[in-house]
Structures are given as structure tokens and as C-alpha cells.
Write a protein that holds these residues in place. Structure first.
Motif, short mmCIF file in Angstrom:
data_model
loop_
_atom_site.label_atom_id
_atom_site.label_comp_id
_atom_site.label_asym_id
_atom_site.label_seq_id
_atom_site.Cartn_x
_atom_site.Cartn_y
_atom_site.Cartn_z
N ASP A 104 18.93 -53.02 120.10
CA ASP A 104 18.20 -52.33 121.35
C ASP A 104 19.01 -52.18 121.88
OD1 ASP A 104 15.69 -52.73 119.48
OD2 ASP A 104 15.23 -54.07 120.22
N ILE A 105 19.60 -53.49 122.65
CA ILE A 105 20.85 -52.79 124.04
C ILE A 105 21.75 -51.77 124.20
CG2 ILE A 105 21.94 -54.19 126.16
CD1 ILE A 105 20.14 -56.19 126.00
N ILE A 106 22.01 -52.05 123.03
CA ILE A 106 23.24 -50.86 122.33
C ILE A 106 23.05 -49.74 122.38
CG2 ILE A 106 25.07 -50.11 120.52
CD1 ILE A 106 25.83 -52.81 122.34
N ARG A 107 21.84 -49.55 121.93
CA ARG A 107 20.71 -48.35 121.57
C ARG A 107 20.53 -48.24 122.98
NH1 ARG A 107 16.26 -47.50 121.36
NH2 ARG A 107 15.05 -49.34 121.13
N LEU A 108 20.10 -48.58 123.37
CA LEU A 108 19.84 -48.04 124.64
C LEU A 108 21.07 -47.48 125.68
CD1 LEU A 108 17.16 -50.44 126.03
CD2 LEU A 108 16.15 -48.24 126.13
N ILE A 109 22.26 -48.34 125.45
CA ILE A 109 22.67 -48.02 126.09
C ILE A 109 23.70 -46.80 125.48
CG2 ILE A 109 25.63 -48.69 126.84
CD1 ILE A 109 24.43 -51.32 127.10
N ALA A 110 23.53 -46.20 124.66
CA ALA A 110 23.83 -45.30 123.67
C ALA A 110 23.57 -43.87 124.53
CB ALA A 110 24.07 -45.45 122.80
N GLU A 111 21.89 -44.48 124.86
CA GLU A 111 21.76 -42.49 124.46
C GLU A 111 20.77 -42.84 125.81
OE1 GLU A 111 17.39 -44.46 123.10
OE2 GLU A 111 17.35 -44.56 121.33
N HIS A 112 21.22 -43.65 126.89
CA HIS A 112 21.29 -43.63 128.42
C HIS A 112 22.04 -44.34 129.17
CE1 HIS A 112 16.75 -42.81 127.76
NE2 HIS A 112 16.43 -43.66 126.82
#
Length: 143
Positions: A55-63
Motif C-alpha cells: 500500500d505504501i509503495i502504491r501511495l508513493i508511486a501515485e503521490h
């Protein structure tokens, strides 16, 4: 084998965070404890969500770096699938495979009593299979 047996072999307690904790705070907790997910609880201590490394990797990739300042409530997985200590390893493996997740909170009477990872499940499943193989070899050797 049931999940309750896995919980007996794990340290007591579940790492939790609040919905207002930042992704950076949660990342630091995950890193310092060498765990892959943290359960998000509300003010009553009830399961509210879960945040994993994915989830954290996804958030960093998006934001980008803004993700680190975001509150957990904005990045957590809601509608968390959970199990009870009476669930079998086979049930849990099926649930995790179907849902494509690696961490499953164990809930009893609306309280979180533990969390199991796919690593925990595989470790105990492998031990169970090895025990069966040893028993079969013993049977065949004496048979």
C-alpha cells in the motif's frame, strides 16, 4: 491445523496505528519491527483498516513524497478480510490467494487478537507436511 496454533508460536500483541498517523510514521514502525503490515484501529480499538508495504509503495508511486505526510485513513485498505483462531490453514491459504494479500488479522469478539502472514502460514503448513512425510516413511519402513 488451525490459526490458533500459529498464534501460540508468535509473540503476543499486534502492531497498530491510528487513522490519523502519517504514512511516514507507519513506515518507520514497519521498518523498525521488520513487519509487512500494520492494523489501523479506531478510538474504540476496533479494526478500521490495514496498511501494508505494498500500500505504501502504491501511495508513493501515485503521490510522490507527499504520500509520506498523508494520514493512514487516506491510504489504508478498508473492508479488511479477517479470520478467527478456529479457521484452518487451508481456509486461510485460499482466502489469501483469492484476495491477493499477505496479512490477515485474527479477530475474536470484535477484538484483534493477532495477525498472520503468508510466511506464518507457509512455515506451519510446511512443518505439518514434513511431519506427515516422516510418519509415512516410518510406516513404510516398518510395514
Amino acid at each position: 491445523m488451525i490459526i490458533g496454533q500459529i498464534l501460540k508460536s508468535k509473540p503476543r500483541g499486534v502492531m497498530t496505528a491510528r487513522p490519523e498517523d502519517t504514512i511516514q510514521e507507519i513506515s518507520l514502525r514497519l521498518s523498525s519491527r521488520k513487519i509487512g503490515a500494520i492494523v489501523i484501529i479506531d478510538e474504540r480499538g476496533k479494526l478500521n483498516g490495514i496498511i501494508s508495504e505494498r500500500d505504501i509503495i502504491r501511495l508513493i508511486a501515485e503521490h510522490g513524497e507527499k504520500a509520506l505526510k498523508m494520514p493512514a485513513r487516506d491510504g489504508m485498505t478498508r473492508g479488511v478480510v479477517s479470520c478467527t483462531r478456529e479457521c484452518s490453514i487451508d481456509e486461510i491459504m485460499e482466502t489469501m490467494t483469492r484476495g491477493r494479500f499477505r496479512h490477515l488479522p485474527v479477530v475474536e469478539d470484535d477484538s484483534i487478537i493477532g495477525i498472520v502472514s503468508i510466511g506464518d502460514v507457509v512455515k506451519h503448513y510446511t512443518a505439518e507436511v514434513e511431519l506427515e512425510v516422516t510418519a509415512m516413511r516410518g510406516y513404510l519402513a516398518t510395514g
